[in-house]
Design an enzyme around this catalytic site. Structure first.
Site, PDB file in Angstrom:
ATOM      1  N   GLY A  52       0.837  -1.193   0.000  1.00  0.00           N
ATOM      2  CA  GLY A  52       0.000   0.000   0.000  1.00  0.00           C
ATOM      3  C   GLY A  52       0.870   1.240   0.000  1.00  0.00           C
ATOM      4  CB  THR A  79      -3.464   2.224  -0.800  1.00  0.00           C
ATOM      5  OG1 THR A  79      -2.648   2.284   0.374  1.00  0.00           O
ATOM      6  CG2 THR A  79      -3.171   3.421  -1.684  1.00  0.00           C
ATOM      7  CB  ALA A 123      -7.966   5.512   0.179  1.00  0.00           C
ATOM      8  N   GLY A 153     -11.795   9.001   0.006  1.00  0.00           N
ATOM      9  CA  GLY A 153     -11.984  10.336   0.569  1.00  0.00           C
ATOM     10  C   GLY A 153     -10.960  11.352   0.133  1.00  0.00           C
ATOM     11  CD  GLU A 184     -12.973  13.892   2.914  1.00  0.00           C
ATOM     12  OE1 GLU A 184     -12.616  13.203   3.889  1.00  0.00           O
ATOM     13  OE2 GLU A 184     -12.722  13.583   1.738  1.00  0.00           O
ATOM     14  CG  HIS A 239     -16.726   5.387   6.825  1.00  0.00           C
ATOM     15  ND1 HIS A 239     -17.909   5.863   6.296  1.00  0.00           N
ATOM     16  CD2 HIS A 239     -15.754   6.208   6.370  1.00  0.00           C
ATOM     17  CE1 HIS A 239     -17.652   6.920   5.544  1.00  0.00           C
ATOM     18  NE2 HIS A 239     -16.355   7.154   5.568  1.00  0.00           N
ATOM     19  NE  ARG A 259     -14.254   9.410   8.354  1.00  0.00           N
ATOM     20  CZ  ARG A 259     -13.276   8.942   7.604  1.00  0.00           C
ATOM     21  NH1 ARG A 259     -12.441   8.041   8.084  1.00  0.00           N
ATOM     22  NH2 ARG A 259     -13.130   9.355   6.355  1.00  0.00           N
ATOM     23  CG  HIS A 312     -13.165   3.195   7.469  1.00  0.00           C
ATOM     24  ND1 HIS A 312     -13.125   2.712   6.180  1.00  0.00           N
ATOM     25  CD2 HIS A 312     -12.611   4.444   7.424  1.00  0.00           C
ATOM     26  CE1 HIS A 312     -12.584   3.621   5.383  1.00  0.00           C
ATOM     27  NE2 HIS A 312     -12.251   4.670   6.111  1.00  0.00           N
ATOM     28  CD  GLU A 318      -6.062   0.629   8.934  1.00  0.00           C
ATOM     29  OE1 GLU A 318      -7.084   0.323   9.585  1.00  0.00           O
ATOM     30  OE2 GLU A 318      -6.030   0.636   7.685  1.00  0.00           O
ATOM     31  NE  ARG A 322      -8.381   7.245   9.398  1.00  0.00           N
ATOM     32  CZ  ARG A 322      -9.021   7.544   8.265  1.00  0.00           C
ATOM     33  NH1 ARG A 322      -8.654   8.588   7.537  1.00  0.00           N
ATOM     34  NH2 ARG A 322     -10.039   6.806   7.879  1.00  0.00           N
ATOM     35  CB  SER A 332      -5.548   7.029   6.685  1.00  0.00           C
ATOM     36  OG  SER A 332      -6.475   7.223   5.640  1.00  0.00           O
TER      37      SER A 332
END
Length: 516
Positions: A4, A33, A36, A38, A103, A219, A265, A328, A352, A363, A368
């Site tokens: 990753g 990865t 991902a 976001g 976000e 999540h 979150r 998540h 991670e 987080r 991340s």
């Protein structure tokens, strides 16, 4: 170990020091990865500053961030992003300028995306392309790392099991664990099937210290359709204005938090869990509503999510998206210093699987991927510098994998049933909302599974032992933290207890969980 973002960035940094072997348990492109969506957060826009990014990170961490690790993350982040740009990463732009979005829990628009919602995949593509140009880097996929090789307490290689159940060993001057997450411990997860906690379990067996294992981020919004995988529905949708509605079509987040859908979150996940719990429907969900947004914006901004949902006859521009929370991201993991070094000499960790304390108890969204490139590079530099002053001799294998029943009679169906029981148990009793009774029940059941699993000779048997070890670590740590903080919420201890628990949990083999 791991291909990753953290593993690839580390390999690139190490290439000038000698031969580098990158191992992947599946194909090289299969990692967290790749999924991902976001984005990657960085303070590069005109109205942003690293100090603001740092404060948002600390706030999200709910009093438990390692402030120095967080400072390193935000200060070194811009340099790592510029590297990615130099290496061909194609981030989204508007009028030739990088396009930043916002976000949840970010005070500024600082999240970069690529191809709308395929940020991780694009970063991995660029890193792989860069790594393949460096002659000292070799790749080996479909090689499962069963355990570390130790000599006199130092990590000096790995024991591998391939798809044909053949065992072989590789010697190394040092080992970097970049094996990703542990979401498969839970029944509902956004993580790929490879996320079985292998790195955490291996390091624990080798005597490494682990930290903050109780903090698993759920999540809030994973696609919930019968027969569909728990596909992540990115927080970026809420950043663009998507609203959450319960089964009565009532928008509910404003009553839970002043930031509504953009609350942290853990707050959103618990709010959704409560709305589902109080619903009379046995198959309750909540809905993500984008129908008030322009259809062309939705399709161009989220092409991957749009296409995936269409496979299940959901047009996210005109239909409500049924969602539920799912495991998540693990904030905890193998305890490292700021250079990726674990408590085992020669063993490093990044991404991670590692715990620098940068995320604290929760987080911040899109930190991340940034953590992977920042601390992947730092760990590799530390490995390179150590090797310049110390060359390690070859070692003999030192097996550290746990015991189990004789695995000579391989029964895949029985093994899968045991794994599913473990995942159900963790989801029901050590998931989003916890209490002492449920956690103790989970612990008792997990302990009983120890002798039921077959000896770890084949890859899936090894994964089962890793899942069990990881589940036990999460449950033991959650029992020990008698408070609620960040992603760890106990209904029997619903508030902070700073006097006793504004500290990191620590655990290693044959020791009780302690706090420092």
């Amino acid at each position: 170990m791991g291909a990753g973002v953290a593993g690839l960035r580390a390999a690139i940094e190490l290439a000038s020091a000698g031969s580098v072997l990158v191992l992947a348990k599946n194909e090289l492109t299969e990692s967290a990865t790749q999924y991902a969506q976001g984005g990657i957060a960085v303070a590069l826009s005109d109205d942003d500053d690293v100090a603001l990014h740092l404060q948002d990170t600390l706030d999200a961490g709910d009093g438990l961030c390692n402030a120095e690790a967080a400072r390193i993350l935000v200060e070194e982040g811009p340099l790592r992003i510029r590297e990615l740009l130099d290496w061909g990463t194609s981030f989204d732009r508007h009028d030739a300028k990088l396009s930043f979005t916002r976000e949840g829990a970010h005070s500024r628009s600082r999240v970069l995306h690529a191809q709308g919602d395929s940020t991780g995949r694009e970063i991995a593509r660029a890193l792989q392309a860069k790594a393949r140009k460096l002659k000292n880097i070799s790749f080996c996929d479909f090689e499962f790392t069963a355990d570390l090789r130790l000599r006199r307490g130092r990590a000096q290689g790995v024991k591998l099991v391939n798809e044909r159940a053949e065992i072989h060993e590789v010697s190394a001057s040092a080992v970097l664990l970049a094996t990703g997450g542990l979401g498969q411990v839970f029944r509902e997860t956004t993580n790929p099937s490879i996320a079985t906690g292998d790195g955490v379990a291996m390091a624990f067996r080798a005597g490494a210290e682990l930290s903050d294992m109780e903090f698993v981020q759920f999540h809030p919004t994973a696609l919930y359709v019968k027969g569909a995988p728990r596909f992540l529905i990115s927080e970026a949708l809420r950043g663009e204005g998507a609203r959450l509605r319960n089964m009565e079509m009532v928008r509910f987040m404003p009553k839970y938090h002043e930031l509504a859908e953009l609350a942290p979150r853990d707050v959103v996940a618990r709010a959704i869990a409560h709305e589902i719990e109080v619903s009379p429907s046995p198959d309750a969900v909540v809905y993500l509503d984008l129908t008030h947004l322009k259809s062309n914006l939705v399709q161009t901004r989220f092409p991957r999510i749009y296409a995936t949902c269409m496979e299940y006859n959901i047009d996210i521009a005109t239909d409500l998206i049924p969602v539920r929370p799912a495991a998540h991201y693990a904030m905890g993991g193998i305890r490292t210093d700021l250079h990726g070094l674990t408590s085992v000499p020669g063993l490093y960790a990044a991404g991670e699987v590692a715990c620098t304390g940068v995320h604290g108890a929760n987080r911040l969204a899109s930190n991340s991927l940034l953590e992977g490139v920042v601390f992947g590079a730092r760990a590799a530099r530390a490995m390179r510098e150590e090797m310049q002053t110390k060359r390690s001799a070859a070692s003999n294998s030192h097996p550290v994998m746990g015991n189990g029943k004789d695995g000579s009679e391989h029964d895949p169906a029985s093994l899968e049933k045991s794994i599913q029981q473990l995942r159900d148990l963790m989801w029901m009793h050590a998931g989003i909302v916890r209490d002492e009774k449920s956690l103790r029940h989970a612990l008792e059941q997990l302990e009983a599974m120890r002798t039921a699993l077959p000896a770890p000779k084949l890859r899936r048997q090894c994964e089962a032992h890793n899942l069990l070890a990881t589940a036990l670590l999460i449950t033991r740590s959650a029992l020990a933290r008698k408070e609620s903080r960040g992603a760890h919420y106990r209904v029997d201890c619903p508030v902070h207890d700073d006097a006793h628990f504004k500290r990191h949990s620590l655990v290693r083999q044959k020791e009780n969980v302690r706090f420092e």
